[in-house]
Design a protein around this motif. Structure first.
Motif: not given
Length: 339
Positions: A245-247, A257-264
């Motif tokens: 997971y790429v946090d 102020i903001d956060e999201t997530q990607g994957v590898a």
């Protein structure tokens, strides 16, 4: 009849008609002095609630009260506000605004405020008093106070949210026998009216099955023009053959102020998706430990590791069991002959 006599007769008729009208409708002509002598009246017209300062645990609710006044001057006017918890019915906060003397005809706006916890909903009661006597009241209900963004975290800059264009794009930049270097591009959008100040982008590369942090990076997001989206790119390195997971998180002076997530997905056998539940499976922690130079085989001379039972890797599997069985059979035969 001459002209002068005719004009005098017409004028007398007009005066007589006006007098008759006044007698028939006594209120047709208002006396200003009577209006001034009428007792003054003050009442509530409207109450508007607006969010004020929003802090971490509490928030200020601004109340704008419109008072309507008619008649003579009204003295000693006060407005009381109460915030009552919608669930428990307990009083949370109370404030009284001293309006004083009201003499202007029409509407007057009186400002007040209440401090409440950000968790929960409230019933706001507003009462108008004249000389301590209740004259008018209004109840307003508010909910969803927790949805208000704290002032310290209020920023127009956040991660882009597109249906096609990825917010976090991950590609493999380089690989070796054991590691992979990932190129991570993050899209940041300014939704405000002015150019933004510099903020900080923090990235964590987290192994999917264990939550162990394989790598991390920090980049500066420069000023973004209003309504524009900029892309920030950095690299992360991790052992190959696993899923990650790429946090990503945006910080302004250490305020999230903001956060999201990607994957590898680097495991060819299975893949993962962003924001899914992490499964509880076995994981080799050693793959994410720093090398210490010690012999992981258990020996300093390259020999076979000591198993503690006297066996070695070059022993024939199961040979000791065969010898034991043959010995038992021989002992049984000898005992039978002896008998």
């Amino acid at each position: 009849m001459d002209t002068r006599t005719t004009l005098l007769a017409i004028a007398a008729a007009v005066v007589l008609a006006g007098a008759v009208g006044i007698v028939a409708v006594p209120d047709a002509v208002d006396d200003p002095r009577a209006e001034a002598d009428r007792p003054g009246q003050v009442g509530l017209v409207d109450v508007v609630v607006a969010p004020g300062e929003v802090r971490g645990e509490t928030a200020t609710l601004d109340l704008l009260v419109d008072l309507e006044h008619h008649g003579s001057t009204v003295e000693n006017v006060t407005v009381r506000h109460r915030a009552i918890d919608a669930d428990s019915g307990l009083l949370v906060d109370e404030t009284t605004v001293d309006v004083g003397t009201v003499d202007r005809e029409g509407e007057t706006t009186v400002n007040g405020s209440l401090d409440v916890e950000r968790e929960g909903g409230y019933r706001l009661e507003t009462v108008v008093y004249v000389d301590g006597e209740r004259r008018s009241e209004r109840t307003t209900r508010v909910a969803g106070v927790s949805a208000l963004t704290p002032s310290y975290a209020d920023s127009p800059v956040g991660f882009a949210d597109g249906n096609v264009w990825p917010t976090v794009a991950v590609s493999v930049a380089e690989t070796t026998e054991e590691t992979a270097t990932l190129s991570v591009s993050v899209s940041v959008t300014n939704r405000g009216d002015d150019a933004s100040d510099e903020i900080e982008l923090r990235l964590l590369l987290r192994q999917a099955e264990s939550n162990v942090i394989a790598d991390r990076a920090t980049e500066t997001v420069g000023s973004v023009r209003p309504g524009r989206t900029d892309t920030v790119t950095t690299t992360l390195e991790a052992p190959d053959g696993y899923n990650y997971y790429v946090d990503a998180a945006l910080f302004d002076d250490d305020v999230l102020i903001d956060e999201t997530q990607g994957v590898a997905n680097l495991d060819p056998q299975e893949t993962i998706s962003a924001n899914e539940t992490v499964r509880d499976v076995a994981f080799e922690v050693e793959d994410f430990s720093e090398e210490t130079g010690e012999d992981l085989d258990g020996g300093s001379d390259g020999g076979a590791p000591d198993r503690g039972d006297g066996s070695t890797d070059d022993a024939t599997p199961g040979f000791g069991v065969v010898v034991a069985v043959a010995g038992l059979l021989a002992a049984a035969l000898l005992a039978r002959r002896a008998s």
